[in-house]
Design an enzyme around this catalytic site. Structure first.
Site, mmCIF file in Angstrom:
data_model
loop_
_atom_site.group_PDB
_atom_site.id
_atom_site.type_symbol
_atom_site.label_atom_id
_atom_site.label_comp_id
_atom_site.label_asym_id
_atom_site.label_seq_id
_atom_site.Cartn_x
_atom_site.Cartn_y
_atom_site.Cartn_z
ATOM 1 N N GLY A 207 0.923 -1.357 -0.422
ATOM 2 C CA GLY A 207 -0.027 -0.297 -0.078
ATOM 3 C C GLY A 207 0.812 1.257 -0.260
ATOM 4 N N ASP A 238 -4.655 -3.412 -8.958
ATOM 5 C CA ASP A 238 -5.154 -3.474 -9.882
ATOM 6 C C ASP A 238 -3.478 -2.605 -11.235
ATOM 7 O OD1 ASP A 238 -6.537 -5.756 -9.083
ATOM 8 O OD2 ASP A 238 -7.635 -4.608 -9.343
HETATM 9 P P1 AMP Z 1 -7.550 -3.925 -5.578
HETATM 10 O O1 AMP Z 1 -7.919 -3.066 -4.662
HETATM 11 O O2 AMP Z 1 -6.609 -3.752 -6.718
HETATM 12 O O3 AMP Z 1 -7.630 -4.553 -4.859
HETATM 13 O O4 AMP Z 1 -8.982 -3.615 -6.500
HETATM 14 C C1 AMP Z 1 -10.405 -4.380 -6.376
HETATM 15 C C2 AMP Z 1 -11.129 -4.271 -7.783
HETATM 16 O O5 AMP Z 1 -11.005 -5.420 -7.103
HETATM 17 C C3 AMP Z 1 -12.522 -2.910 -7.558
HETATM 18 O O6 AMP Z 1 -12.910 -2.651 -8.516
HETATM 19 C C4 AMP Z 1 -13.188 -4.778 -7.232
HETATM 20 O O7 AMP Z 1 -14.970 -4.424 -8.689
HETATM 21 C C5 AMP Z 1 -12.266 -5.363 -7.719
HETATM 22 N N1 AMP Z 1 -12.670 -7.089 -6.699
HETATM 23 C C6 AMP Z 1 -12.835 -7.014 -5.073
HETATM 24 N N2 AMP Z 1 -13.261 -7.944 -4.974
HETATM 25 C C7 AMP Z 1 -12.702 -9.386 -5.495
HETATM 26 C C8 AMP Z 1 -12.904 -10.716 -5.972
HETATM 27 N N3 AMP Z 1 -13.335 -11.558 -4.961
HETATM 28 N N4 AMP Z 1 -12.553 -10.535 -7.753
HETATM 29 C C9 AMP Z 1 -12.183 -9.993 -8.127
HETATM 30 N N5 AMP Z 1 -12.452 -8.940 -8.305
HETATM 31 C C10 AMP Z 1 -12.631 -8.321 -7.123
#
Ligand code: AMP
Length: 308
Positions: A207, A238
């Site tokens: 983070g 991401d």
């Molecule tokens: P991050 O903050 O990089 O972890 O990613 C957040 C993104 O992950 C959000 O836009 C969500 O839509 C997506 N997300 C949250 N939970 C999941 C999950 N279990 N599987 C896949 N994508 C997810």
């Protein structure tokens, strides 16, 4: 031009931070990865699934960034994956309030024919069986496979996740997830244990405290750029992964030395992502802004010291 295949969620997110709250907005792992990777002008395709409730204008945003969306299936009578999260005051930790898989529950990914020979495959966060399904379709072994995942899949599909982890080159994972996956508190020991599971390279995201890259006994650390304002960290992980994979796809150099640069690009792009809610900042991000921040990054981390 090198090709990059991205698989992950394309989603609706509802986010709450100490600074405000959103209704359902554009989100998803593949969305953030794609927006970030688009800064490297590689030939990228997103593979995902959405429901009939997903606005065409959101898909148009991805297309406008030259991301091939022919691998995004639209299930007319289905509902799009929905995730909702609430951040604590430190903005580094969050609670997931809702995860509705919806159309994702029965997703069989199909890699478009002209991407079956992609150089790099970025397996973004979703069910490990779907991630495996994409790998199995590739007709030529990719030069690099990067995987991102999260605790949700460790909790509900650990064996499948371990099967994918065996087959990848790089894993990007956050510190708490690395600890959960290995049962080790020390991130150095955790990285070693993850190496033993398969990946030659391990990236641990911390983070606002930056990211660590491990390869055998080599270690590299990149801080996160200290920012005046952090508005919403959703998608930062991401975005980091998209920048990392996009840079490596473009440069076609998959060495540890070049991965250091990829970590810096990933961190730089992620530093923009957190400045606005959801994807807003990434959608409007200009090339010259990235370049300027890369220069700031260089200054932040460079020093000259004579060691005798
Ligand atoms: P991050 O903050 O990089 O972890 O990613 C957040 C993104 O992950 C959000 O836009 C969500 O839509 C997506 N997300 C949250 N939970 C999941 C999950 N279990 N599987 C896949 N994508 C997810």
């Amino acid at each position: 031009m090198s090709k990059l295949v991205i698989v992950g969620t394309v989603a609706f997110d509802a986010i709450e931070t100490p600074f405000g709250k959103t209704d359902k907005i554009l989100g998803g792992a593949a969305t953030f990865i794609g927006l970030s990777a688009s800064h490297f002008n590689v030939d990228a395709a997103a593979i995902s699934i959405v429901g009939g409730d997903f606005p065409q204008e959101y898909l148009d945003i991805l297309s406008s960034k030259k991301i091939d969306i022919s691998g995004i299936e639209i299930v007319k009578d289905g509902k799009t994956f929905f995730w909702s999260g609430k951040y604590h005051n430190d903005m580094n930790t969050r609670d997931t309030l809702v995860t509705e898989l919806n159309v994702l529950a029965d997703f069989n990914p199909v890699v478009p024919n002209n991407y079956l020979d992609a150089d790099v495959v970025m397996l973004g966060n979703l069910h490990p069986i779907v991630q495996l399904g994409v790998l199995d379709q590739m007709t030529i072994k990719p030069k690099l496979v990067v995987l991102d995942t999260m605790n949700f899949w460790m909790d509900c599909a650990l064996d499948d996740l371990l099967n994918v982890i065996k087959r990848i080159d790089v894993i990007t994972i956050n510190d708490e997830e690395a600890r959960q996956l290995t049962g080790e508190y020390s991130l150095v020991v955790a990285a070693r244990k993850i190496h033993e599971m398969g990946p030659k390279y391990v990236v641990i995201k911390k983070g606002e405290h930056g990211a660590l890259l491990f390869h055998d006994d080599h270690m590299f650390y990149a801080p996160a750029l200290p920012l005046e304002e952090v508005f919403d960290p959703t998608g930062a992980g991401d975005t980091f992964a998209g920048g990392f994979a996009g840079y490596l796809t473009k440069t076609e150099d998959y060495s540890f030395e070049n991965m250091k640069n990829a970590v810096i690009y990933g961190s730089t792009l992620a530093s923009f992502c957190v400045e606005k809610f959801g994807t807003e900042r990434m959608i409007n991000l200009e090339k010259n802004e990235v370049l300027k921040r890369m220069q700031q990054f260089k200054q932040l981390t460079q020093f000259n010291i004579e060691l005798s």
